[in-house]
Write a protein that holds these residues in place. Sequence first.
Motif, PDB file in Angstrom:
ATOM      1  N   GLU A  68      21.072  24.822  14.554  1.00 15.62           N
ATOM      2  CA  GLU A  68      20.014  24.099  15.264  1.00 15.62           C
ATOM      3  C   GLU A  68      19.450  22.971  14.399  1.00 15.62           C
ATOM      4  N   ARG A  69      19.243  23.250  13.120  1.00 16.69           N
ATOM      5  CA  ARG A  69      18.714  22.235  12.202  1.00 16.69           C
ATOM      6  C   ARG A  69      19.676  21.055  12.093  1.00 16.69           C
ATOM      7  N   ILE A  70      20.966  21.350  11.948  1.00 19.00           N
ATOM      8  CA  ILE A  70      21.962  20.287  11.846  1.00 19.00           C
ATOM      9  C   ILE A  70      22.032  19.511  13.163  1.00 19.00           C
ATOM     10  N   GLY A  71      21.955  20.217  14.278  1.00 18.57           N
ATOM     11  CA  GLY A  71      21.939  19.553  15.577  1.00 18.57           C
ATOM     12  C   GLY A  71      20.761  18.602  15.714  1.00 18.57           C
ATOM     13  N   CYS A  72      19.617  19.011  15.206  1.00 19.27           N
ATOM     14  CA  CYS A  72      18.425  18.151  15.255  1.00 19.27           C
ATOM     15  C   CYS A  72      18.584  16.924  14.364  1.00 19.27           C
ATOM     16  N   GLN A  73      19.386  17.036  13.311  1.00 16.88           N
ATOM     17  CA  GLN A  73      19.646  15.885  12.450  1.00 16.88           C
ATOM     18  C   GLN A  73      20.670  14.947  13.087  1.00 16.88           C
ATOM     19  N   ILE A  74      21.616  15.511  13.817  1.00 20.71           N
ATOM     20  CA  ILE A  74      22.680  14.711  14.417  1.00 20.71           C
ATOM     21  C   ILE A  74      22.168  13.902  15.613  1.00 20.71           C
ATOM     22  N   GLN A  75      21.303  14.475  16.421  1.00 25.99           N
ATOM     23  CA  GLN A  75      20.839  13.807  17.641  1.00 25.99           C
ATOM     24  C   GLN A  75      20.280  12.404  17.407  1.00 25.99           C
ATOM     25  N   PRO A  76      19.388  12.199  16.437  1.00 25.44           N
ATOM     26  CA  PRO A  76      18.880  10.837  16.233  1.00 25.44           C
ATOM     27  C   PRO A  76      19.953   9.868  15.724  1.00 25.44           C
ATOM     28  N   LEU A  77      20.929  10.405  14.989  1.00 28.84           N
ATOM     29  CA  LEU A  77      22.014   9.548  14.505  1.00 28.84           C
ATOM     30  C   LEU A  77      22.837   9.025  15.676  1.00 28.84           C
ATOM     31  N   TYR A  78      23.191   9.923  16.599  1.00 29.81           N
ATOM     32  CA  TYR A  78      23.909   9.506  17.808  1.00 29.81           C
ATOM     33  C   TYR A  78      23.081   8.519  18.625  1.00 29.81           C
ATOM     34  N   ALA A  79      21.797   8.783  18.750  1.00 29.89           N
ATOM     35  CA  ALA A  79      20.930   7.891  19.523  1.00 29.89           C
ATOM     36  C   ALA A  79      20.907   6.493  18.911  1.00 29.89           C
ATOM     37  N   ALA A  80      20.841   6.419  17.595  1.00 27.51           N
ATOM     38  CA  ALA A  80      20.839   5.117  16.923  1.00 27.51           C
ATOM     39  C   ALA A  80      22.154   4.382  17.152  1.00 27.51           C
ATOM     40  N   ILE A  81      23.261   5.105  17.070  1.00 30.74           N
ATOM     41  CA  ILE A  81      24.572   4.493  17.300  1.00 30.74           C
ATOM     42  C   ILE A  81      24.647   3.935  18.711  1.00 30.74           C
ATOM     43  N   TRP A  82      24.259   4.733  19.698  1.00 31.52           N
ATOM     44  CA  TRP A  82      24.352   4.280  21.087  1.00 31.52           C
ATOM     45  C   TRP A  82      23.395   3.140  21.378  1.00 31.52           C
ATOM     46  N   ALA A  83      22.250   3.120  20.725  1.00 32.35           N
ATOM     47  CA  ALA A  83      21.314   2.009  20.916  1.00 32.35           C
ATOM     48  C   ALA A  83      21.929   0.711  20.401  1.00 32.35           C
ATOM     49  N   MET A  84      22.592   0.775  19.259  1.00 33.28           N
ATOM     50  CA  MET A  84      23.238  -0.426  18.715  1.00 33.28           C
ATOM     51  C   MET A  84      24.395  -0.872  19.606  1.00 33.28           C
ATOM     52  N   HIS A  85      25.172   0.075  20.093  1.00 30.56           N
ATOM     53  CA  HIS A  85      26.258  -0.268  21.023  1.00 30.56           C
ATOM     54  C   HIS A  85      25.703  -0.936  22.278  1.00 30.56           C
ATOM     55  N   ALA A  86      24.610  -0.433  22.789  1.00 31.83           N
ATOM     56  CA  ALA A  86      24.006  -0.985  23.997  1.00 31.83           C
ATOM     57  C   ALA A  86      23.563  -2.436  23.781  1.00 31.83           C
ATOM     58  N   GLU A  87      23.033  -2.716  22.610  1.00 33.18           N
ATOM     59  CA  GLU A  87      22.592  -4.085  22.325  1.00 33.18           C
ATOM     60  C   GLU A  87      23.770  -5.048  22.208  1.00 33.18           C
ATOM     61  N   THR A  88      24.865  -4.581  21.643  1.00 34.39           N
ATOM     62  CA  THR A  88      26.008  -5.475  21.464  1.00 34.39           C
ATOM     63  C   THR A  88      26.807  -5.631  22.742  1.00 34.39           C
ATOM     64  N   ASP A  89      26.746  -4.643  23.648  1.00 36.17           N
ATOM     65  CA  ASP A  89      27.486  -4.721  24.911  1.00 36.17           C
ATOM     66  C   ASP A  89      26.730  -5.513  25.974  1.00 36.17           C
ATOM     67  N   ALA A  90      25.447  -5.723  25.770  1.00 35.01           N
ATOM     68  CA  ALA A  90      24.634  -6.412  26.784  1.00 35.01           C
ATOM     69  C   ALA A  90      24.939  -7.889  26.861  1.00 35.01           C
TER      70      ALA A  90
END
Length: 62
Positions: free
Chosen positions: A40-62
């Motif tokens: 659970e702790r590792i999952g909580c660390q991974i979630q924001p990393l994925y969110a940051a990656i997808w946010a950057m992808h969204a900005e470059t794809d727009a």
Amino acid sequence: MSALPTTTACYQLRITELQLQIQSLLEQMRVGCCTPLEVERIGCQIQPLYAAIWAMHAETDA
């Protein structure tokens, strides 16, 4: 007034860094015998990393 341009030149390097962090966390889970709490702790660390990656992808794809 026009919007300021979004600088995305550094995103590829940052995405690579975040992916390496995710891989490291997943490796910790694979190698070690993790308790449900550690998973659970590792999952909580991974979630924001994925969110940051997808946010950057969204900005470059727009």
